[in-house]
Design a protein around this motif. Structure first.
Motif, PDB file in Angstrom:
ATOM      1  N   GLN A  85       1.010  -1.297  -0.020  1.00 27.55           N
ATOM      2  CA  GLN A  85      -0.043  -0.018  -0.088  1.00 27.55           C
ATOM      3  C   GLN A  85       1.030   1.428   0.045  1.00 27.55           C
ATOM      4  O   GLN A  85       1.611   1.540   0.903  1.00 27.55           O
ATOM      5  N   SER A  86       0.682   2.074  -1.139  1.00 25.47           N
ATOM      6  CA  SER A  86       1.504   3.197  -1.220  1.00 25.47           C
ATOM      7  C   SER A  86       1.169   4.305  -0.115  1.00 25.47           C
ATOM      8  O   SER A  86      -0.040   4.575   0.356  1.00 25.47           O
ATOM      9  N   VAL A  87       2.176   5.215   0.184  1.00 25.24           N
ATOM     10  CA  VAL A  87       1.887   6.389   1.163  1.00 25.24           C
ATOM     11  C   VAL A  87       1.255   7.289   0.225  1.00 25.24           C
ATOM     12  O   VAL A  87       0.933   8.692   1.045  1.00 25.24           O
ATOM     13  N   LEU A  88       1.151   7.394  -0.780  1.00 27.53           N
ATOM     14  CA  LEU A  88       0.498   8.310  -1.552  1.00 27.53           C
ATOM     15  C   LEU A  88      -0.737   7.842  -2.370  1.00 27.53           C
ATOM     16  O   LEU A  88      -0.540   6.808  -3.503  1.00 27.53           O
ATOM     17  N   THR A  89      -1.753   8.490  -2.199  1.00 29.30           N
ATOM     18  CA  THR A  89      -3.011   7.902  -2.731  1.00 29.30           C
ATOM     19  C   THR A  89      -3.814   8.814  -3.577  1.00 29.30           C
ATOM     20  O   THR A  89      -3.628  10.119  -3.603  1.00 29.30           O
ATOM     21  N   GLN A  90      -4.124   7.963  -4.787  1.00 27.43           N
ATOM     22  CA  GLN A  90      -4.637   8.597  -5.824  1.00 27.43           C
ATOM     23  C   GLN A  90      -5.807   8.146  -5.999  1.00 27.43           C
ATOM     24  O   GLN A  90      -6.128   6.984  -5.798  1.00 27.43           O
ATOM     25  N   PRO A  91      -6.828   8.812  -6.685  1.00 20.49           N
ATOM     26  CA  PRO A  91      -8.204   8.000  -6.944  1.00 20.49           C
ATOM     27  C   PRO A  91      -8.030   7.202  -7.924  1.00 20.49           C
ATOM     28  O   PRO A  91      -7.203   7.360  -9.088  1.00 20.49           O
ATOM     29  N   PRO A  92      -8.647   5.947  -7.933  1.00 21.41           N
ATOM     30  CA  PRO A  92      -8.453   5.021  -9.170  1.00 21.41           C
ATOM     31  C   PRO A  92      -8.834   5.470 -10.445  1.00 21.41           C
ATOM     32  O   PRO A  92      -8.089   4.988 -11.396  1.00 21.41           O
ATOM     33  N   SER A  93      -9.808   6.351 -10.441  1.00 19.69           N
ATOM     34  CA  SER A  93     -10.104   6.932 -11.902  1.00 19.69           C
ATOM     35  C   SER A  93     -10.780   8.142 -11.662  1.00 19.69           C
ATOM     36  O   SER A  93     -11.521   8.509 -10.802  1.00 19.69           O
ATOM     37  N   VAL A  94     -10.576   8.769 -12.800  1.00 20.16           N
ATOM     38  CA  VAL A  94     -11.384  10.045 -13.189  1.00 20.16           C
ATOM     39  C   VAL A  94     -11.574   9.998 -14.487  1.00 20.16           C
ATOM     40  O   VAL A  94     -10.939   9.320 -15.519  1.00 20.16           O
ATOM     41  N   SER A  95     -12.715  10.679 -15.129  1.00 21.27           N
ATOM     42  CA  SER A  95     -13.249  10.826 -16.415  1.00 21.27           C
ATOM     43  C   SER A  95     -13.728  12.156 -16.750  1.00 21.27           C
ATOM     44  O   SER A  95     -14.063  12.801 -15.829  1.00 21.27           O
ATOM     45  N   GLY A  96     -13.732  12.491 -17.898  1.00 27.99           N
ATOM     46  CA  GLY A  96     -14.235  13.692 -18.452  1.00 27.99           C
ATOM     47  C   GLY A  96     -14.488  13.594 -20.178  1.00 27.99           C
ATOM     48  O   GLY A  96     -14.023  12.855 -20.716  1.00 27.99           O
ATOM     49  N   ALA A  97     -15.241  14.591 -20.600  1.00 27.50           N
ATOM     50  CA  ALA A  97     -15.481  14.766 -21.831  1.00 27.50           C
ATOM     51  C   ALA A  97     -14.574  15.474 -22.546  1.00 27.50           C
ATOM     52  O   ALA A  97     -13.698  16.262 -22.048  1.00 27.50           O
ATOM     53  N   PRO A  98     -14.210  15.318 -24.021  1.00 33.94           N
ATOM     54  CA  PRO A  98     -13.150  16.152 -24.553  1.00 33.94           C
ATOM     55  C   PRO A  98     -13.470  17.541 -24.324  1.00 33.94           C
ATOM     56  O   PRO A  98     -14.583  18.051 -24.471  1.00 33.94           O
ATOM     57  N   GLY A  99     -12.324  18.138 -24.017  1.00 33.50           N
ATOM     58  CA  GLY A  99     -12.535  19.666 -23.895  1.00 33.50           C
ATOM     59  C   GLY A  99     -12.505  19.987 -22.514  1.00 33.50           C
ATOM     60  O   GLY A  99     -12.029  21.114 -22.036  1.00 33.50           O
ATOM     61  N   GLN A 100     -12.954  19.281 -21.617  1.00 32.71           N
ATOM     62  CA  GLN A 100     -13.316  19.390 -20.085  1.00 32.71           C
ATOM     63  C   GLN A 100     -11.879  19.546 -19.334  1.00 32.71           C
ATOM     64  O   GLN A 100     -11.032  18.948 -20.025  1.00 32.71           O
ATOM     65  N   ARG A 101     -11.923  19.940 -18.231  1.00 37.05           N
ATOM     66  CA  ARG A 101     -10.819  19.746 -17.278  1.00 37.05           C
ATOM     67  C   ARG A 101     -10.879  18.841 -16.388  1.00 37.05           C
ATOM     68  O   ARG A 101     -12.041  18.746 -15.605  1.00 37.05           O
ATOM     69  N   VAL A 102     -10.059  18.015 -15.872  1.00 38.55           N
ATOM     70  CA  VAL A 102     -10.172  17.009 -15.084  1.00 38.55           C
ATOM     71  C   VAL A 102      -8.618  17.406 -13.980  1.00 38.55           C
ATOM     72  O   VAL A 102      -7.367  17.848 -14.537  1.00 38.55           O
ATOM     73  N   THR A 103      -8.951  16.710 -12.861  1.00 39.90           N
ATOM     74  CA  THR A 103      -7.739  16.957 -11.820  1.00 39.90           C
ATOM     75  C   THR A 103      -7.636  15.698 -11.168  1.00 39.90           C
ATOM     76  O   THR A 103      -8.752  14.828 -10.792  1.00 39.90           O
ATOM     77  N   ILE A 104      -6.311  15.298 -11.130  1.00 40.53           N
ATOM     78  CA  ILE A 104      -5.845  14.236 -10.268  1.00 40.53           C
ATOM     79  C   ILE A 104      -5.240  14.372  -8.949  1.00 40.53           C
ATOM     80  O   ILE A 104      -4.229  15.134  -9.138  1.00 40.53           O
ATOM     81  N   SER A 105      -5.788  13.896  -7.906  1.00 41.13           N
ATOM     82  CA  SER A 105      -5.126  14.336  -6.523  1.00 41.13           C
ATOM     83  C   SER A 105      -3.955  13.226  -6.113  1.00 41.13           C
ATOM     84  O   SER A 105      -4.104  12.034  -6.587  1.00 41.13           O
ATOM     85  N   CYS A 106      -3.122  13.595  -5.403  1.00 35.50           N
ATOM     86  CA  CYS A 106      -2.165  12.917  -4.790  1.00 35.50           C
ATOM     87  C   CYS A 106      -2.031  13.282  -3.522  1.00 35.50           C
ATOM     88  O   CYS A 106      -1.206  14.121  -3.045  1.00 35.50           O
ATOM     89  N   THR A 107      -2.424  12.404  -2.496  1.00 34.07           N
ATOM     90  CA  THR A 107      -2.720  12.825  -1.216  1.00 34.07           C
ATOM     91  C   THR A 107      -1.494  12.059  -0.436  1.00 34.07           C
ATOM     92  O   THR A 107      -1.242  10.764  -0.301  1.00 34.07           O
ATOM     93  N   GLY A 108      -0.837  12.828   0.253  1.00 29.82           N
ATOM     94  CA  GLY A 108       0.478  12.363   1.146  1.00 29.82           C
ATOM     95  C   GLY A 108       0.255  12.637   2.714  1.00 29.82           C
ATOM     96  O   GLY A 108      -1.038  12.639   3.411  1.00 29.82           O
ATOM     97  N   SER A 109       1.370  13.134   3.284  1.00 35.46           N
ATOM     98  CA  SER A 109       1.387  13.477   4.547  1.00 35.46           C
ATOM     99  C   SER A 109       2.634  14.162   4.991  1.00 35.46           C
ATOM    100  O   SER A 109       3.248  14.641   4.112  1.00 35.46           O
ATOM    101  N   SER A 110       2.782  14.565   6.113  1.00 35.03           N
ATOM    102  CA  SER A 110       3.867  15.327   6.779  1.00 35.03           C
ATOM    103  C   SER A 110       5.237  14.834   6.310  1.00 35.03           C
ATOM    104  O   SER A 110       6.161  15.654   6.401  1.00 35.03           O
ATOM    105  N   SER A 111       5.151  13.737   6.095  1.00 34.63           N
ATOM    106  CA  SER A 111       6.660  12.968   6.014  1.00 34.63           C
ATOM    107  C   SER A 111       7.147  12.932   4.316  1.00 34.63           C
ATOM    108  O   SER A 111       8.161  12.361   4.007  1.00 34.63           O
ATOM    109  N   ASN A 112       6.120  13.302   3.635  1.00 34.26           N
ATOM    110  CA  ASN A 112       6.533  13.387   2.014  1.00 34.26           C
ATOM    111  C   ASN A 112       6.137  14.628   1.481  1.00 34.26           C
ATOM    112  O   ASN A 112       6.719  15.663   1.571  1.00 34.26           O
ATOM    113  N   ILE A 113       4.873  14.788   0.876  1.00 33.34           N
ATOM    114  CA  ILE A 113       4.642  15.862   0.264  1.00 33.34           C
ATOM    115  C   ILE A 113       4.685  17.262   1.536  1.00 33.34           C
ATOM    116  O   ILE A 113       4.875  18.339   0.996  1.00 33.34           O
ATOM    117  N   GLY A 114       4.047  16.899   2.365  1.00 35.99           N
ATOM    118  CA  GLY A 114       4.035  17.988   3.471  1.00 35.99           C
ATOM    119  C   GLY A 114       5.270  18.587   4.018  1.00 35.99           C
ATOM    120  O   GLY A 114       5.468  19.510   4.674  1.00 35.99           O
TER     121      GLY A 114
END
Lengths: 112, 123
Positions: free
Chosen positions: A1-30
């Motif tokens: 199990q990784s310490v960096l969590t991402q959503p398994p999937s995101v979707s969008g129509a052509p031309g749309q904006r999508v974002t992918i999160s990467c959630t960590g903690s105070s010992s990595n991204i923080g």
């Protein structure tokens, strides 16, 4: 199990904006370690998409952008295109682990 | 053009050994850290090991410590991964990657990847 969590999937129509999160903690991204992003198509090697949290290598379209806030980072794709359908991984460093270099769990982007 | 080409993968039995190689060209190999990353079938990416330009620093993921050894031969522009006591959970595609920045500082990343070589550990 990784310490960096991402959503398994995101979707969008052509031309749309999508974002992918990467959630960590105070010992990595923080802890102010940089976040890097990779794009991977099925059966192929990953490709560097963003480094240093928000820098695009030469040749990467400017519709890809990266940012960070607190213990999370995000990859945004604006003007989504069919060719963006792929798996995306964040990557950083964790100072609390002897397993130091970590990848996120990965996010599949689907273009509707 | 930067090129990385892995070789040495194959089907092996549990408990045996395998040596992966990565041939580099198109850049000054001895200027860069290098890294091995693996990907189990249908799974995500996992950092395995990295090595400093002169081989003087090496880091490993916990699950391979004591079993895998990363090395390099700068005269041959080659990176290696000696894998001993292989387990079923080592089954993966193994990628070598050119690495940017100083990995001892925690901010390194991988800007060029090889095509990967598949290692299958099964009886």
């Amino acid at each position: 199990q990784s310490v960096l969590t991402q959503p398994p999937s995101v979707s969008g129509a052509p031309g749309q904006r999508v974002t992918i999160s990467c959630t960590g903690s105070s010992s990595n991204i923080g802890a102010d370690y940089e976040v890097h992003w990779y794009q991977q198509f099925p059966g192929t090697a990953p490709k560097l998409l963003i480094y240093g949290t928000g820098i695009r290598p030469s040749g990467v379209p400017d519709r890809f952008s990266g940012s960070k806030s607190g213990t999370s980072a995000s990859l945004a794709i604006t003007g989504l295109q069919a060719e963006d359908e792929a798996e995306y991984y964040c990557q950083s460093y964790d100072s609390s682990l002897s397993t130091s270099y970590v990848f996120g769990t990965g996010t599949k982007v689907t273009v509707l | 053009e930067v090129q990385l080409g892995e070789s040495g993968g194959g089907l092996v039995q549990p408990g045996t050994s395998l040596r992966l190689s990565c041939a580099a060209s198109g850049f000054s190999f001895d200027y860069y850290w290098m890294t091995w990353v693996r990907q189990a079938p249908g799974k995500g990416l996992e950092w395995v090991a990295n090595i400093k330009q002169d081989g003087g620093e090496k880091y490993y993921v916990d699950s391979v410590k004591g079993r895998f050894t990363i090395s390099r031969d700068n005269a041959k522009n080659s990176l290696y991964l000696q894998m001993n006591s292989l387990r079923a959970e080592d089954t993966a595609v193994y990628y070598c990657a050119r690495t940017r920045k100083d990995c001892s500082g925690g901010n390194c990343y991988y800007d060029h990847w090889g095509q990967g070589t598949l290692v299958t550990v099964s009886s």
